[in-house]
Design a protein around this motif. Sequence first.
Motif, PDB file in Angstrom:
ATOM      1  N   HIS A 227       0.808  -1.222   0.000  1.00 52.42           N
ATOM      2  CA  HIS A 227       0.000   0.000   0.000  1.00 52.42           C
ATOM      3  C   HIS A 227       0.840   1.270   0.000  1.00 52.42           C
ATOM      4  CE1 HIS A 227       0.229  -2.198   3.712  1.00 52.42           C
ATOM      5  NE2 HIS A 227      -0.515  -1.447   4.441  1.00 52.42           N
ATOM      6  N   TYR A 228       2.153   1.140   0.100  1.00 52.30           N
ATOM      7  CA  TYR A 228       3.016   2.304  -0.107  1.00 52.30           C
ATOM      8  C   TYR A 228       2.885   2.801  -1.547  1.00 52.30           C
ATOM      9  CZ  TYR A 228       7.270   5.155  -0.496  1.00 52.30           C
ATOM     10  OH  TYR A 228       8.156   6.183  -0.723  1.00 52.30           O
ATOM     11  N   ARG A 229       2.657   1.884  -2.496  1.00 55.52           N
ATOM     12  CA  ARG A 229       2.466   2.287  -3.890  1.00 55.52           C
ATOM     13  C   ARG A 229       1.241   3.189  -4.021  1.00 55.52           C
ATOM     14  NH1 ARG A 229       5.390  -0.340  -7.606  1.00 55.52           N
ATOM     15  NH2 ARG A 229       3.888   0.177  -9.235  1.00 55.52           N
ATOM     16  N   ARG A 230       0.185   2.835  -3.317  1.00 54.71           N
ATOM     17  CA  ARG A 230      -1.034   3.655  -3.359  1.00 54.71           C
ATOM     18  C   ARG A 230      -0.758   5.045  -2.796  1.00 54.71           C
ATOM     19  NH1 ARG A 230      -3.466   5.276   1.258  1.00 54.71           N
ATOM     20  NH2 ARG A 230      -3.365   3.158   2.101  1.00 54.71           N
ATOM     21  N   VAL A 231      -0.013   5.126  -1.706  1.00 54.07           N
ATOM     22  CA  VAL A 231       0.306   6.414  -1.088  1.00 54.07           C
ATOM     23  C   VAL A 231       1.142   7.266  -2.033  1.00 54.07           C
ATOM     24  CG1 VAL A 231       1.603   7.525   0.779  1.00 54.07           C
ATOM     25  CG2 VAL A 231       0.081   5.603   1.287  1.00 54.07           C
ATOM     26  N   VAL A 232       2.151   6.650  -2.666  1.00 56.77           N
ATOM     27  CA  VAL A 232       2.994   7.397  -3.604  1.00 56.77           C
ATOM     28  C   VAL A 232       2.162   7.953  -4.754  1.00 56.77           C
ATOM     29  CG1 VAL A 232       4.846   7.192  -5.299  1.00 56.77           C
ATOM     30  CG2 VAL A 232       5.122   6.178  -3.038  1.00 56.77           C
ATOM     31  N   ILE A 233       1.305   7.115  -5.318  1.00 56.28           N
ATOM     32  CA  ILE A 233       0.470   7.557  -6.436  1.00 56.28           C
ATOM     33  C   ILE A 233      -0.456   8.690  -6.013  1.00 56.28           C
ATOM     34  CG2 ILE A 233      -1.419   6.848  -7.963  1.00 56.28           C
ATOM     35  CD1 ILE A 233      -0.006   4.092  -8.079  1.00 56.28           C
ATOM     36  N   GLN A 234      -1.049   8.568  -4.832  1.00 58.49           N
ATOM     37  CA  GLN A 234      -1.941   9.623  -4.341  1.00 58.49           C
ATOM     38  C   GLN A 234      -1.198  10.935  -4.142  1.00 58.49           C
ATOM     39  OE1 GLN A 234      -3.432   7.394  -0.875  1.00 58.49           O
ATOM     40  NE2 GLN A 234      -5.504   7.658  -1.679  1.00 58.49           N
ATOM     41  N   GLN A 235      -0.017  10.860  -3.557  1.00 57.17           N
ATOM     42  CA  GLN A 235       0.745  12.074  -3.291  1.00 57.17           C
ATOM     43  C   GLN A 235       1.266  12.703  -4.576  1.00 57.17           C
ATOM     44  OE1 GLN A 235       0.908  13.477  -0.152  1.00 57.17           O
ATOM     45  NE2 GLN A 235      -0.577  11.830   0.166  1.00 57.17           N
ATOM     46  N   LYS A 236       1.720  11.873  -5.510  1.00 60.26           N
ATOM     47  CA  LYS A 236       2.192  12.397  -6.788  1.00 60.26           C
ATOM     48  C   LYS A 236       1.044  13.055  -7.557  1.00 60.26           C
ATOM     49  CE  LYS A 236       6.576  10.908  -7.298  1.00 60.26           C
ATOM     50  NZ  LYS A 236       7.711  11.713  -7.814  1.00 60.26           N
ATOM     51  N   ALA A 237      -0.118  12.400  -7.535  1.00 61.61           N
ATOM     52  CA  ALA A 237      -1.272  12.955  -8.242  1.00 61.61           C
ATOM     53  C   ALA A 237      -1.660  14.312  -7.660  1.00 61.61           C
ATOM     54  CB  ALA A 237      -2.448  11.989  -8.146  1.00 61.61           C
ATOM     55  N   LYS A 238      -1.598  14.411  -6.345  1.00 58.78           N
ATOM     56  CA  LYS A 238      -1.936  15.672  -5.678  1.00 58.78           C
ATOM     57  C   LYS A 238      -0.941  16.770  -6.065  1.00 58.78           C
ATOM     58  CE  LYS A 238      -3.098  15.158  -1.426  1.00 58.78           C
ATOM     59  NZ  LYS A 238      -3.021  14.928   0.038  1.00 58.78           N
ATOM     60  N   GLU A 239       0.331  16.429  -6.055  1.00 62.34           N
ATOM     61  CA  GLU A 239       1.371  17.412  -6.374  1.00 62.34           C
ATOM     62  C   GLU A 239       1.335  17.836  -7.843  1.00 62.34           C
ATOM     63  OE1 GLU A 239       4.506  15.622  -3.073  1.00 62.34           O
ATOM     64  OE2 GLU A 239       4.938  15.459  -5.208  1.00 62.34           O
ATOM     65  N   HIS A 240       0.999  16.909  -8.736  1.00 66.52           N
ATOM     66  CA  HIS A 240       0.958  17.210 -10.166  1.00 66.52           C
ATOM     67  C   HIS A 240      -0.427  17.659 -10.624  1.00 66.52           C
ATOM     68  CE1 HIS A 240       5.001  15.625 -11.342  1.00 66.52           C
ATOM     69  NE2 HIS A 240       4.852  14.980 -10.202  1.00 66.52           N
ATOM     70  N   LYS A 241      -1.333  17.764  -9.661  1.00 67.04           N
ATOM     71  CA  LYS A 241      -2.707  18.187  -9.947  1.00 67.04           C
ATOM     72  C   LYS A 241      -3.342  17.327 -11.047  1.00 67.04           C
ATOM     73  CE  LYS A 241      -2.266  22.999  -8.451  1.00 67.04           C
ATOM     74  NZ  LYS A 241      -0.959  22.862  -7.795  1.00 67.04           N
ATOM     75  N   ILE A 242      -3.173  16.023 -10.906  1.00 67.33           N
ATOM     76  CA  ILE A 242      -3.750  15.078 -11.858  1.00 67.33           C
ATOM     77  C   ILE A 242      -5.088  14.590 -11.312  1.00 67.33           C
ATOM     78  CG2 ILE A 242      -3.454  12.828 -12.981  1.00 67.33           C
ATOM     79  CD1 ILE A 242      -0.434  13.310 -12.812  1.00 67.33           C
ATOM     80  N   ALA A 243      -6.113  14.758 -12.059  1.00 72.39           N
ATOM     81  CA  ALA A 243      -7.450  14.350 -11.615  1.00 72.39           C
ATOM     82  C   ALA A 243      -7.558  12.840 -11.573  1.00 72.39           C
ATOM     83  CB  ALA A 243      -8.515  14.920 -12.547  1.00 72.39           C
ATOM     84  N   LYS A 244      -8.420  12.354 -10.682  1.00 71.90           N
ATOM     85  CA  LYS A 244      -8.589  10.904 -10.543  1.00 71.90           C
ATOM     86  C   LYS A 244      -9.004  10.250 -11.856  1.00 71.90           C
ATOM     87  CE  LYS A 244      -9.674  10.624  -5.612  1.00 71.90           C
ATOM     88  NZ  LYS A 244     -10.671  10.178  -4.622  1.00 71.90           N
ATOM     89  N   GLY A 245      -9.794  10.955 -12.642  1.00 72.41           N
ATOM     90  CA  GLY A 245     -10.269  10.396 -13.894  1.00 72.41           C
ATOM     91  C   GLY A 245      -9.167  10.170 -14.913  1.00 72.41           C
TER      92      GLY A 245
END
Length: 372
Positions: A227-245
């Motif tokens: 689940h560290y992979r999930r955390v990394v993806i979530q944090q990267k998405a937040k920082e890069h302003k990438i929408a969930k879609g």
Amino acid sequence: MIDYNLNPFIVIWEVTRACQLKCVHCRADAQTTPDPNELSHNEGIKLIDQIYEMDNPMLVFTGGDCMMREDLFELADYAVKKGMRVSMVPSATDNVTKEKMEKAKSVGLSRWGFSLDGPTPEIHDHFRGTPGSFKLTLEKIKYLNELEMPLQINTVISRYNYHHLEQMAELVKDLKAVMWYIFLLVPTGRGQLEDCLTSAEHEKVFLWLYELSKTAPYDIKTTAAQHYRRVVIQQKAKEHKIAKGEIHYEDSITTDAASLVDGLKRAPKGVNDGNGFIFVSHTGDVMPSGLLPLVVGNVRETSLKEIYREAPILKELRNPDLYKGKCGVCEFRNVCGGSRSRTYAITGDYLESEPFCVYIPEALRKKAQPSV
């Protein structure tokens, strides 16, 4: 891209179960002398050939203490000459001599791993069950640095060291490690459930590791912490302003935003027990991992390739759609999947949900929302 249905990314071979240490978390419940039934030299050579034929994955010699295997360097030399990437993770004991370190370098080992589970003798020696282990480990690492051989430091995170991670991170830096390999405790072997972190503490560690990965002079790799992979993806998405879609969770490494996995390192896609990862015991038993002790075959009877590709348990582990509970409906199940070994250790079912994950999948959140 490696197809984990066909070949693993990494193979761990427990070359012996003998070890002089008495680690409180030891998944192998190691013994003081080699098992007379462990794979012979010729069987080891045959196994190396079989591993190489599976698209030449990474090979790690482990134990017990792999240094207590007399033909260790002959096996390593054979594998390296075939063009394989070979590492070893011996215990820091008197068996690790300067001569053996020099031999490891001359053979061409790609990396040497030492376990260090605390920033002080009190913590590490208690964890390893052997007074003086901390001092001896630092002495061995110092010489390894003089040889300029890449150093990997392995740390099991549990109740014993959870409040000392900042100090550990600094020590790993000071010791000039190229990788900090972090294991989240799985309650198997001598490992106890009461020594595991809570779900919230796991999440806190992952968030901390992610921030550390931005500045640390070494790579960070986790095991039994999918689940560290999930955390990394979530944090990267937040920082890069990438929408969930924009993120395709069904893809192994979220191809819509390759930058999301910059902090994951090494494997091209998520590795899990039996899924890109396979373990061979000292007697040839094959298991999804050393922490998921379900025997799916033996290399004395069946080739590793056939076991890996055809064993029913391994096929199930490679199908996230079979996962139960919240893991089964989680949008991250293809890139995370939770620790199958921890799930099995706690629930007795390797397809159940990861017990120590705080995340609530979108499907369950939508289901919980009151209808208007």
